[in-house]
Design a protein around this motif. Structure first.
Motif, short mmCIF file in Angstrom:
data_model
loop_
_atom_site.label_atom_id
_atom_site.label_comp_id
_atom_site.label_asym_id
_atom_site.label_seq_id
_atom_site.Cartn_x
_atom_site.Cartn_y
_atom_site.Cartn_z
N THR A 1 0.85 -1.18 0.00
CA THR A 1 0.00 0.00 0.00
C THR A 1 0.89 1.24 0.00
OG1 THR A 1 -1.75 -1.12 1.21
CG2 THR A 1 -1.75 1.28 1.28
N GLY A 2 0.56 2.16 -0.84
CA GLY A 2 1.40 3.35 -0.97
C GLY A 2 2.22 3.21 -2.22
N GLU B 1 -0.23 1.59 -4.82
CA GLU B 1 -1.28 2.54 -5.15
C GLU B 1 -0.72 3.78 -5.84
OE1 GLU B 1 -3.91 -0.07 -4.20
OE2 GLU B 1 -4.47 1.92 -4.91
N ALA B 2 0.57 4.03 -5.66
CA ALA B 2 1.17 5.20 -6.30
C ALA B 2 1.51 4.94 -7.75
CB ALA B 2 2.44 5.61 -5.55
N GLU C 1 -8.15 9.41 -6.38
CA GLU C 1 -7.42 9.12 -5.14
C GLU C 1 -6.03 8.58 -5.46
OE1 GLU C 1 -7.87 6.37 -1.09
OE2 GLU C 1 -9.39 6.30 -2.66
N ALA C 2 -5.97 7.64 -6.42
CA ALA C 2 -4.67 7.08 -6.82
C ALA C 2 -3.79 8.16 -7.43
CB ALA C 2 -4.89 5.93 -7.80
N ARG D 1 -3.81 11.45 -6.80
CA ARG D 1 -3.30 12.37 -5.78
C ARG D 1 -2.20 11.71 -4.95
NH1 ARG D 1 -9.53 13.80 -4.97
NH2 ARG D 1 -9.69 15.38 -6.63
N TRP D 2 -2.38 10.43 -4.66
CA TRP D 2 -1.35 9.72 -3.91
C TRP D 2 -0.06 9.62 -4.75
CZ3 TRP D 2 -1.22 8.07 1.10
CH2 TRP D 2 -0.10 7.32 1.46
N SER D 3 -0.21 9.32 -6.02
CA SER D 3 0.95 9.22 -6.90
C SER D 3 1.74 10.52 -6.90
CB SER D 3 0.51 8.89 -8.33
OG SER D 3 -0.06 7.61 -8.40
N SER E 1 1.71 12.91 -4.71
CA SER E 1 2.26 13.23 -3.39
C SER E 1 3.48 12.40 -3.06
CB SER E 1 1.19 13.03 -2.30
OG SER E 1 0.91 11.65 -2.12
N THR E 2 3.63 11.24 -3.70
CA THR E 2 4.78 10.38 -3.43
C THR E 2 5.88 10.54 -4.48
OG1 THR E 2 3.66 8.53 -4.54
CG2 THR E 2 3.49 8.66 -2.14
#
Length: 329
Positions: free
Chosen positions: A197-198, A201-202, A221-222, A224-226, A228-229
């Motif tokens: 996870t993280g 999902e990124a 959601e995926a 924004r996470w991508s 942000s990472t």
């Protein structure tokens, strides 16, 4: 995954490991050492770099022992050996000593090719350790790791692991080891997602998959996470383009078995099955709308707009809507 020649005896007098993939080179050495120690627990292992091999050093290392002990002599970066030391190695190759295994690690290529050719001519056991630069190679590596561990993993799980971990073979091998140790039964995509996870999902491909499936909220959601990472926006637009093009290619292809379509479209069979599930609700008009959205996003993230994140969000929403409506953005 290292490829070996037909005479695959780790205790052959000479093993030649060729390539630049450090993990595979190290494994080639470990395999020889393990076999030698299984035959003789007191095996003497010498692991040397070119600067440690002066003219005459090899002769000393391979000279018969008073107690006839087994010995493994590892020579790393053999392409960098001095000319005089190369002469010593070539002389040894013509008459290798009993109870001694010489392991030459060579990068391949033109540098030091004379030694490479001499080892092959002498009948050295060869292990190919090529650098894995293509995603397909890394995917094959992960599959091989699961097979070697005697475990079953779905094609989607293997792909998800490559997407999550990236190009580092050591990390991929470690991830497989962890999954095999912790999970019973077949390892599937959901398991990989839980463990990574993280990272999983990124993945830019996760963003693309959710978008072409019409799952707007999950795609955003995926995304924004991508971002942000630290996933590069251009990788996300590339994944979106691949996802939409795959829908278009498969929708215009003639029906047939996944294997036949895979050959025709240049996709692996497992991806044919996945795209077939994703393309429900899509029409040619929808594909056109989505491709235009990807082109606009690509221009936006490459300097044509003030806000790359907004450009990507707009593209994701448009693609997901096209997936559901088929013809309207």
């Amino acid at each position: 995954m290292a490829r070996k020649n037909a005479s695959d005896d780790p205790l052959a007098p000479v093993t030649l490991a060729v390539g630049q993939e450090e993990l595979l080179l190290d494994r080639a050495v470990r395999e020889v050492v393990a076999a030698a120690k299984a035959a003789d627990a007191d095996t003497d292992v010498r692991d040397l770099t070119p600067d440690q091999l002066q003219p005459g050093t090899l002769a000393e290392l391979v000279s018969p022992s008073l107690f006839a002990e087994r010995k493994v002599v590892v020579v790393r970066d053999a392409q960098d050996l001095s000319a005089d030391t190369v002469k010593d190695v070539k002389a040894y190759l013509s008459s290798p000593a009993e109870e001694i295994t010489l392991v030459l690690l060579h990068a391949g290529g033109a540098k030091g090719k004379g030694l490479l050719d001499a080892a092959r001519k002498a009948g050295a056991r060869e292990v190919a350790c090529p650098k894995m630069t293509k995603p397909a190679d890394r995917l094959a590596f992960v599959r091989s790791e699961f097979r070697t561990a005697g475990r079953s993993a779905t094609p989607e799980a293997c792909q998800a692991l490559v997407d999550a971990i990236g190009s580092d073979l050591r990390e991929l091998a470690s991830a497989v080891t962890q999954l095999v140790a912790d999970v019973e039964g077949t390892i599937d995509e959901a398991v990989v997602g839980r463990y990574y996870t993280g990272r999983a999902e990124a993945s830019s491909f996760t963003v693309a998959d959710r978008a072409v499936e019409g799952r707007t909220a999950e795609a955003l959601e995926a995304l924004r996470w991508s971002l942000s990472t630290g996933v590069a926006p251009v990788l996300i637009t590339s994944a979106l383009a691949q996802g939409v093009r795959a829908i278009g290619k498969l929708s215009s292809a003639r029906g047939g078995r996944p294997a036949d379509l895979a050959r025709e479209l240049g996709m692996p069979p497992w991806k044919i099955d996945r795209v077939r599930q994703q393309m429900r609700g899509w029409t040619p008009d929808g594909v056109s709308v989505a491709l235009r959205a990807v082109a606009e996003a690509d221009a936006g993230v490459k300097g044509g707009g003030d806000d790359p994140e907004y450009a990507l969000e707009k593209a994701v929403v448009t693609i997901a809507r096209a997936a559901r409506s088929g013809c309207r953005a």
